[in-house]
Motif scaffolding. Sequence first.
Motif, short mmCIF file in Angstrom:
data_model
loop_
_atom_site.label_atom_id
_atom_site.label_comp_id
_atom_site.label_asym_id
_atom_site.label_seq_id
_atom_site.Cartn_x
_atom_site.Cartn_y
_atom_site.Cartn_z
N PRO A 153 0.81 -1.23 0.00
CA PRO A 153 0.00 0.00 0.00
C PRO A 153 0.84 1.27 0.00
O PRO A 153 0.49 2.24 -0.67
N ALA A 154 1.94 1.27 0.73
CA ALA A 154 2.77 2.48 0.79
C ALA A 154 3.37 2.80 -0.58
O ALA A 154 3.48 3.98 -0.96
N GLY A 155 3.74 1.76 -1.33
CA GLY A 155 4.30 1.98 -2.67
C GLY A 155 3.30 2.62 -3.61
O GLY A 155 3.61 3.57 -4.33
N GLU A 156 2.07 2.09 -3.62
CA GLU A 156 1.04 2.66 -4.49
C GLU A 156 0.64 4.05 -4.03
O GLU A 156 0.40 4.94 -4.85
N HIS A 176 2.60 3.82 8.32
CA HIS A 176 1.16 4.00 8.53
C HIS A 176 0.37 2.70 8.43
O HIS A 176 -0.83 2.69 8.74
N PHE A 177 1.01 1.60 8.00
CA PHE A 177 0.25 0.38 7.70
C PHE A 177 0.77 -0.82 8.47
O PHE A 177 1.93 -0.91 8.85
N TYR A 178 -0.14 -1.76 8.69
CA TYR A 178 0.23 -3.12 9.10
C TYR A 178 -0.73 -4.08 8.39
O TYR A 178 -1.82 -3.68 7.96
N PHE A 179 -0.31 -5.32 8.23
CA PHE A 179 -1.12 -6.28 7.48
C PHE A 179 -1.91 -7.15 8.44
O PHE A 179 -1.36 -7.76 9.36
N ASN A 180 -3.22 -7.20 8.23
CA ASN A 180 -4.10 -8.02 9.05
C ASN A 180 -4.24 -9.39 8.41
O ASN A 180 -4.86 -9.54 7.36
#
Length: 439
Positions: A352-355, A373-377
């Motif tokens: 997600p950060a790349g996009e 800002h992200f983590y994977f659920n």
Amino acid sequence: MAYSSRVFYTNKLDASFSSRSPPPTPYYGSSAAASHSRGVIIWRRSALMLCALLLLTCVYLLHCLTGVTSSGDPRCTTSTTSESSSSSPVRRAPSAGREELDSAGGYRLLLRAGGGGGAHRRKRLLQKWVDVDQEDDDVYYGGASVESLDVSPRLRTTGAAAGGSRLSLLLQQGGDQGAMQTQKLPQAIIIGVKKGGTRALLEFLRVHPDIRAVGAEPHFFDRNYDHGLEWYRELMPKTLEGQITMEKTPSYFVTREAPARISAMSRDTKVIVVVRDPVTRAISDYTQTLSKKPDIPSFESLTFRNRTTGLIDTSWSAIQIGIYAKHLDNWLQYFPMEQILFVSGERLISDPAGELGRVQDFLGLKRIITDKHFYFNQTKGFPCLKKAEGSSKPHCLGKTKGRTHPNIDPEVVQRLRDFYRPFNMKFYQMTGRIFGWDD
């Protein structure tokens, strides 16, 4: 005799004097008298305290109504919620007033700016998001039509970044900032595609302090165009100088009239398209419809006009949307490729950060949204925000995301892949990007 007269006269005077004397002063040492005195004192003190309390209450109410301080008092906050049907989030007639809405399942302090030339700070609201399901796309975190949050009934939403510098500035300077805010027509629009990941992209972008977005899908350029641009503008959140106004309506990409209408609004509008493997997208589209209408025919029967010959029914919207090259041809008649960004729905999940970095570059913004800002659920199979907008807590995709797809006959899936392959190849050539759907 004379003596008797004097005595009689003296006694008469004494009696007269006695009759004129005041009554004896009560003796306050008695218990009854003391109790009476204390009661009078307590009553007087209570009356004074009540008057003081009423005076303080009046002063406090005046403080809340006029906004005499710039820092704001959270105790003056009023909670007002108005929910409307998710199937038609923007068909209410506009009226005066606007609020800015929370996201991410929590509560956020909201500032209502404007009025009096920005001289007075308006009431701030607290609004809780609820999960709803939209017709064109699953709602990420909730949102959609619940954003008709207003003291006066008008749809109003926001995409301000929680804790962002601009929101902090608003809260610090109060109503004075209201004079700097304006409602603008969107400079960027997410136009598609349905079930591609448009809601996730919009909510991720809302973390950026320089992006303000309408949470509901306005459907202006396909369903509500006759309302006029001023109606459309009034749906937009107020923005500060340098902020970008955005909206997303996935059906624009497949609406023939939409490119010409958006171009007529502004030729400089930037459009973003989230695309996904058309076969997986079609199955996801069917799954969403199936969750609402369990009695619909099977995926296989809807896919083919004739199962024996294998002729694909391109009139079915779930199939038609995935012919991306055909729809892109229509958009390129009005917008150059430099104004169109294609986001991979698959990479929006895996990276997600790349996009989001590509999107921020496309919009001319500083790369603020990063891996942190992200983590994977693992349970949902989707990325989640560590700190969602307006909340200090992590927040993941809404309940409508991650539905289990029905089992589809592998032969049907393969026939669909064969059908889409030439269209995909043309789409790769047109965009200059290989999405890897045919690997």
